[in-house]
Write a protein that holds these residues in place. Structure first.
Motif, PDB file in Angstrom:
ATOM      1  N   TYR A 142       0.837  -1.206   0.000  1.00  0.00           N
ATOM      2  CA  TYR A 142       0.000   0.000   0.000  1.00  0.00           C
ATOM      3  C   TYR A 142       0.866   1.248   0.000  1.00  0.00           C
ATOM      4  O   TYR A 142       0.657   2.171  -0.794  1.00  0.00           O
ATOM      5  N   PHE A 147      -1.208  -1.010  -5.234  1.00  0.00           N
ATOM      6  CA  PHE A 147      -2.539  -1.278  -4.680  1.00  0.00           C
ATOM      7  C   PHE A 147      -3.131  -2.588  -5.199  1.00  0.00           C
ATOM      8  O   PHE A 147      -3.901  -3.234  -4.491  1.00  0.00           O
ATOM      9  N   CYS A 174      -7.944   0.938  -2.039  1.00  0.00           N
ATOM     10  CA  CYS A 174      -7.431   0.034  -3.075  1.00  0.00           C
ATOM     11  C   CYS A 174      -8.439  -0.130  -4.203  1.00  0.00           C
ATOM     12  O   CYS A 174      -8.067  -0.134  -5.387  1.00  0.00           O
TER      13      CYS A 174
END
Length: 249
Positions: A142, A147, A174
């Protein structure tokens, strides 16, 4: 065997100011003596200027891919420069048409989202058990902006630990980053409606508003921005006020 690949390489070197000395002198003399060759140089120069003016990285990547496919290392294959320019020019025209549409598009669908959106810096830590190890791995992806790699890990954690507010917010972001708009909308709404995740209630409203803004659903976005504007202590209060004013202009 055709010297076309070598010719293109020479033109690229010339336009990129990579030629010097005798090689540069010989190239310039060839341009002066051969009108057809000069036309080829001018065509490629104009194309490059158009690409640079447009500034579209994706287009450049497509052109590089065309170049690699046309002239693979050690292949010895020939390729027509005018045909390469025609293909590249067609891509440029499509890209420029897209760019003109974006410039004229409603601000809520393009520049406002890009101006105000940024993934939230969610803190992640590990206490050396298996679940926390996965959280730390997902958090590493992240933070690195990967993502698409973080998403399935967060989804896995959320199934067994649905009350984790950090994971819930990360899942929504995400989804937004990977263009899963309906899932992003649902994820942020779930946080808003879950008392145990109250720590991110305001942030979920902010990201839900941005999700709707990305879809140009301006009235719905304003609905979720207004509570943040009305609450001076809310997370993203000042940003929400600025964004709401921009939408209403």
């Amino acid at each position: 065997m055709s010297d076309q690949p070598n010719k293109i390489k020479q033109i690229e070197d010339y336009l990129g100011h990579q030629m010097k000395g005798q090689e540069l002198d010989a190239f310039q003399k060839r341009i002066a003596a051969d009108p057809g060759f000069k036309a080829e140089v001018d065509q490629q120069s104009n194309l490059q200027k158009g690409i640079e003016a447009y500034g579209e990285r994706a287009l450049k990547h497509k052109l590089e891919a065309i170049h690699k496919d046309a002239f693979p290392p050690k292949s010895g294959a020939s390729f027509s420069l005018p045909r390469w320019i025609a293909v590249a020019a067609s891509l440029l025209i499509v890209a420029l048409m897209t760019w003109w549409w974006v410039v004229d598009a409603p601000p809520g669908k393009t520049d406002l989202f890009e101006a105000y959106y940024a993934p939230y810096p969610i803190p992640f830590a590990s206490r050396n058990n298996e679940t926390d190890r996965i959280i730390l791995e997902a958090g590493t992806h992240y933070k690195a902006g990967a993502f698409e790699k973080a998403q399935p890990l967060f989804e896995q954690i959320q199934k067994t630990n649905p009350e984790n507010a950090n994971v819930a917010l990360a899942v929504g972001i995400c989804y937004l980053e990977t263009q899963n708009i309906p899932l992003a909308e649902s994820a942020f709404l779930q946080i808003i409606n879950t008392p145990e995740q109250d720590i991110y209630h305001n942030l979920a409203q902010w990201y839900l508003a941005l999700t709707l803004l990305k879809e140009n659903r301006l009235e719905e976005a304003k609905k979720w921005l207004q509570p943040l504007v009305d609450n001076p202590s809310a997370d993203k209060h000042s940003e929400a006020r600025s964004l709401l004013n921009a939408i209403q202009q």
